[in-house]
Design a protein around this motif. Structure first.
Motif, mmCIF file in Angstrom:
data_model
loop_
_atom_site.group_PDB
_atom_site.id
_atom_site.type_symbol
_atom_site.label_atom_id
_atom_site.label_comp_id
_atom_site.label_asym_id
_atom_site.label_seq_id
_atom_site.Cartn_x
_atom_site.Cartn_y
_atom_site.Cartn_z
ATOM 1 N N SER A 1 0.838 -1.194 0.000
ATOM 2 C CA SER A 1 0.000 0.000 0.000
ATOM 3 C C SER A 1 0.873 1.245 0.000
ATOM 4 O O SER A 1 1.970 1.262 0.537
ATOM 5 N N THR A 2 0.360 2.301 -0.599
ATOM 6 C CA THR A 2 1.094 3.573 -0.563
ATOM 7 C C THR A 2 1.023 4.204 0.820
ATOM 8 O O THR A 2 1.657 5.209 1.079
ATOM 9 N N ASP A 3 0.181 3.622 1.686
ATOM 10 C CA ASP A 3 0.104 4.127 3.053
ATOM 11 C C ASP A 3 1.240 3.589 3.917
ATOM 12 O O ASP A 3 1.385 3.978 5.064
ATOM 13 N N ASN A 4 2.021 2.645 3.386
ATOM 14 C CA ASN A 4 3.154 2.124 4.160
ATOM 15 C C ASN A 4 4.190 3.213 4.377
ATOM 16 O O ASN A 4 4.298 4.152 3.592
ATOM 17 N N PHE A 5 4.945 3.080 5.442
ATOM 18 C CA PHE A 5 6.036 4.026 5.670
ATOM 19 C C PHE A 5 7.180 3.336 6.394
ATOM 20 O O PHE A 5 7.004 2.239 6.943
ATOM 21 N N GLU A 6 8.331 3.977 6.351
ATOM 22 C CA GLU A 6 9.537 3.333 6.858
ATOM 23 C C GLU A 6 9.944 3.902 8.213
ATOM 24 O O GLU A 6 9.826 5.106 8.451
ATOM 25 N N ILE A 7 10.414 3.023 9.078
ATOM 26 C CA ILE A 7 10.837 3.389 10.430
ATOM 27 C C ILE A 7 12.360 3.227 10.530
ATOM 28 O O ILE A 7 12.906 2.227 10.062
ATOM 29 N N THR A 8 13.000 4.221 11.149
ATOM 30 C CA THR A 8 14.441 4.169 11.400
ATOM 31 C C THR A 8 14.684 4.153 12.906
ATOM 32 O O THR A 8 14.198 5.051 13.596
ATOM 33 N N PRO A 9 15.372 3.153 13.437
ATOM 34 C CA PRO A 9 15.657 3.170 14.881
ATOM 35 C C PRO A 9 16.370 4.454 15.285
ATOM 36 O O PRO A 9 17.250 4.935 14.569
ATOM 37 N N ILE A 10 15.977 5.022 16.438
ATOM 38 C CA ILE A 10 16.688 6.198 16.952
ATOM 39 C C ILE A 10 17.786 5.776 17.928
ATOM 40 O O ILE A 10 18.554 6.612 18.388
ATOM 41 N N GLY A 11 17.860 4.483 18.235
ATOM 42 C CA GLY A 11 18.892 3.985 19.125
ATOM 43 C C GLY A 11 18.671 2.515 19.432
ATOM 44 O O GLY A 11 17.718 1.901 18.929
ATOM 45 N N PHE A 12 19.581 1.968 20.226
ATOM 46 C CA PHE A 12 19.507 0.550 20.605
ATOM 47 C C PHE A 12 19.735 0.451 22.106
ATOM 48 O O PHE A 12 20.512 1.210 22.669
ATOM 49 N N ILE A 13 19.045 -0.497 22.739
ATOM 50 C CA ILE A 13 19.166 -0.627 24.190
ATOM 51 C C ILE A 13 20.002 -1.859 24.559
ATOM 52 O O ILE A 13 19.832 -2.925 23.969
ATOM 53 N N SER A 14 20.935 -1.662 25.498
ATOM 54 C CA SER A 14 21.676 -2.788 26.069
ATOM 55 C C SER A 14 20.962 -3.210 27.345
ATOM 56 O O SER A 14 20.660 -2.363 28.186
ATOM 57 N N THR A 15 20.668 -4.487 27.466
ATOM 58 C CA THR A 15 19.958 -4.978 28.649
ATOM 59 C C THR A 15 20.594 -6.275 29.140
ATOM 60 O O THR A 15 21.388 -6.896 28.423
ATOM 61 N N PRO A 16 20.252 -6.687 30.374
ATOM 62 C CA PRO A 16 20.789 -7.964 30.886
ATOM 63 C C PRO A 16 20.197 -9.178 30.177
ATOM 64 O O PRO A 16 20.688 -10.285 30.347
ATOM 65 N N PHE A 17 19.120 -8.973 29.371
ATOM 66 C CA PHE A 17 18.361 -10.108 28.848
ATOM 67 C C PHE A 17 18.858 -10.538 27.478
ATOM 68 O O PHE A 17 18.596 -9.887 26.473
ATOM 69 N N LYS A 18 19.583 -11.672 27.451
ATOM 70 C CA LYS A 18 20.198 -12.134 26.210
ATOM 71 C C LYS A 18 19.295 -13.099 25.460
ATOM 72 O O LYS A 18 19.584 -13.465 24.323
ATOM 73 N N GLN A 19 18.243 -13.555 26.117
ATOM 74 C CA GLN A 19 17.276 -14.432 25.446
ATOM 75 C C GLN A 19 15.900 -14.166 26.047
ATOM 76 O O GLN A 19 15.786 -13.554 27.114
ATOM 77 N N LYS A 20 14.849 -14.616 25.373
ATOM 78 C CA LYS A 20 13.491 -14.278 25.808
ATOM 79 C C LYS A 20 13.118 -14.864 27.173
ATOM 80 O O LYS A 20 12.457 -14.208 27.965
ATOM 81 N N PHE A 21 13.570 -16.096 27.442
ATOM 82 C CA PHE A 21 13.156 -16.770 28.669
ATOM 83 C C PHE A 21 13.614 -15.980 29.903
ATOM 84 O O PHE A 21 14.795 -15.681 30.056
ATOM 85 N N GLY A 22 12.679 -15.649 30.774
ATOM 86 C CA GLY A 22 13.021 -14.948 32.009
ATOM 87 C C GLY A 22 12.709 -13.465 31.977
ATOM 88 O O GLY A 22 12.648 -12.824 33.017
ATOM 89 N N ILE A 23 12.521 -12.899 30.784
ATOM 90 C CA ILE A 23 12.217 -11.469 30.683
ATOM 91 C C ILE A 23 10.858 -11.186 31.342
ATOM 92 O O ILE A 23 9.918 -11.937 31.136
ATOM 93 N N PRO A 24 10.788 -10.113 32.161
ATOM 94 C CA PRO A 24 9.501 -9.777 32.769
ATOM 95 C C PRO A 24 8.428 -9.623 31.701
ATOM 96 O O PRO A 24 8.707 -9.153 30.593
ATOM 97 N N ARG A 25 7.194 -10.016 32.036
ATOM 98 C CA ARG A 25 6.141 -10.009 31.021
ATOM 99 C C ARG A 25 5.536 -8.649 30.787
ATOM 100 O O ARG A 25 4.775 -8.450 29.842
ATOM 101 N N GLN A 26 5.840 -7.693 31.652
ATOM 102 C CA GLN A 26 5.520 -6.288 31.392
ATOM 103 C C GLN A 26 6.661 -5.465 32.007
ATOM 104 O O GLN A 26 7.388 -5.964 32.851
ATOM 105 N N SER A 27 6.744 -4.208 31.625
ATOM 106 C CA SER A 27 7.741 -3.339 32.247
ATOM 107 C C SER A 27 7.298 -3.009 33.672
ATOM 108 O O SER A 27 6.149 -3.182 34.037
ATOM 109 N N GLY A 28 8.245 -2.575 34.506
ATOM 110 C CA GLY A 28 7.924 -2.156 35.867
ATOM 111 C C GLY A 28 7.958 -3.285 36.878
ATOM 112 O O GLY A 28 7.975 -3.060 38.081
ATOM 113 N N ILE A 29 7.981 -4.532 36.404
ATOM 114 C CA ILE A 29 7.941 -5.676 37.329
ATOM 115 C C ILE A 29 9.286 -5.851 38.028
ATOM 116 O O ILE A 29 9.342 -6.110 39.225
#
Lengths: 239, 239
Positions: A2-30
């Motif tokens: 669609s012509t309604d599509n648009f492109e996203i450019t990351p404004i940055g990248f986050i370094s976190t302790p989580f190297k894989q999905k297992f164990g990551i809190p299921r919402q922020s703030g936990i």
């Protein structure tokens, strides 16, 4: 396309302790001790673009579920909160398998630093995989964003908390040296285990040993009905 | 272009009373009578993708500030809340002139309907321009999203409310016929005016007549120090 599509450019990248999905809190703030550092990418590394942000205690991160970027979305998903059996719609969930792969999390803002040409934001209470692309940052505005009385179907309460973690003698020794680099790691492990990251379809009486990766470590633990028991915290096996 | 870029496809478009930017509430939730209808686009018009969403009273809309899509972002902006003089960083604001043009709003979920192959969501308290592309829908989860005590710098309180609106005799007559099609229009006008949509740099003693477009109408009103006075509600002049 669609012509309604648009492109996203990351404004940055986050370094976190989580190297894989297992164990990551299921919402922020936990897990308040889950700290991440966002490095702002060019051409967004203009300190002016962050002027005034330090007055806000919390910020919204919009991000991309990058591991799912090339995967198909599915209309129905099985949220862990419903025991892994019941299916709900992808738009009734915050599942990562969604059209456009966009996620959003509110996190606490700890610090904004400029180091030469780089800008770093330190944020707490995160639930993001290491190296997640950040696509937007916005202030959290309580009068608009905070709706404590909202009804929230199956997700009306935080995940069940087991508020006790014990560390084996071995794990305690390992913590002493690891704490030099990561002072909050014991607290972080406790916060992550207290939300019960085990798969939804586990047995109630489950003496299996689980392994969760955190920074460069493999954390091994067991659930023994009354508390989480951390067996060991060892250098991560290369994956 | 970075290989980290990715493409976004709208999952639907929202119809709203707001045909131009002037007068739109500055955050969602301010005008409860501002109702929008989202038509879900193909291939996302699968009713399964919305299963369970009806259990949530509020939902997040992620959307694209489509009028700004081809415009440059600016590191510094002048938020109306600061009188139009002070500059703050674009990431310390929710300005529309931002990298990636993504916005997010929490709105109340009124209804989910399937009509033949179409899916329609009716939502309230919106702050979106008519025909805004919606790129994601997620449930609002109070335990994760609601932080009533968050500190919010210059945006710690809702915009000042003028809780009185009077309608001229002419406007009252016009309301009678308009209300047949739009029963809540008087309430909506009141809610929109009470947030004081006048430009930030107006004079205190301001007897100018302003015009705001709403549905197919031009609403003309004056601020007379104690209340908003609606002069007329006429068919919109073609723009």
């Amino acid at each position: 396309m669609s012509t309604d599509n648009f492109e996203i450019t990351p404004i940055g990248f986050i370094s976190t302790p989580f190297k894989q999905k297992f164990g990551i809190p299921r919402q922020s703030g936990i897990a308040g001790s889950a700290i991440g550092k966002i490095q702002i990418a060019k051409p967004f590394n203009d300190i002016n673009a962050f002027r005034g942000l330090e007055k806000f205690s919390h910020i919204w991160l919009t991000f991309c579920f990058h591991l799912h970027r090339d995967k198909a979305w599915s209309p129905l998903i099985r949220p862990p909160r419903l025991g892994g059996n019941e299916k709900i719609g992808v738009f009734a969930s915050r599942s990562t398998f969604r059209p456009n792969n966009l996620g959003q999390s509110v996190v606490s803002l700890k610090k904004i630093e400029r180091v030469k040409n780089d800008i770093w934001l330190t944020v707490g209470g995160i639930d993001l995989l290491d190296q997640t692309p950040i696509v937007d940052i916005k202030p959290y505005i309580p009068y608009a964003d905070s709706i404590p009385y909202a009804e929230a179907g199956y997700a009306s309460k935080p995940p069940k908390v087991c508020d006790k973690t014990e560390f084996s003698e071995l794990a305690q020794k390992q913590l002493i040296s690891i704490s030099k680099k990561y002072p909050d790691i014991a607290t972080l492990i406790h916060q992550l285990l207290s939300q019960d990251p085990r798969p939804a379809y586990k047995d109630k009486e489950d003496d299996r040993e689980y392994t969760m990766s955190l920074y460069d470590f493999d954390v091994r633990w067991q659930w023994n009905l009354k508390f989480n028991f951390v067996v060991s915290i060892t250098d991560a096996v290369k994956r």
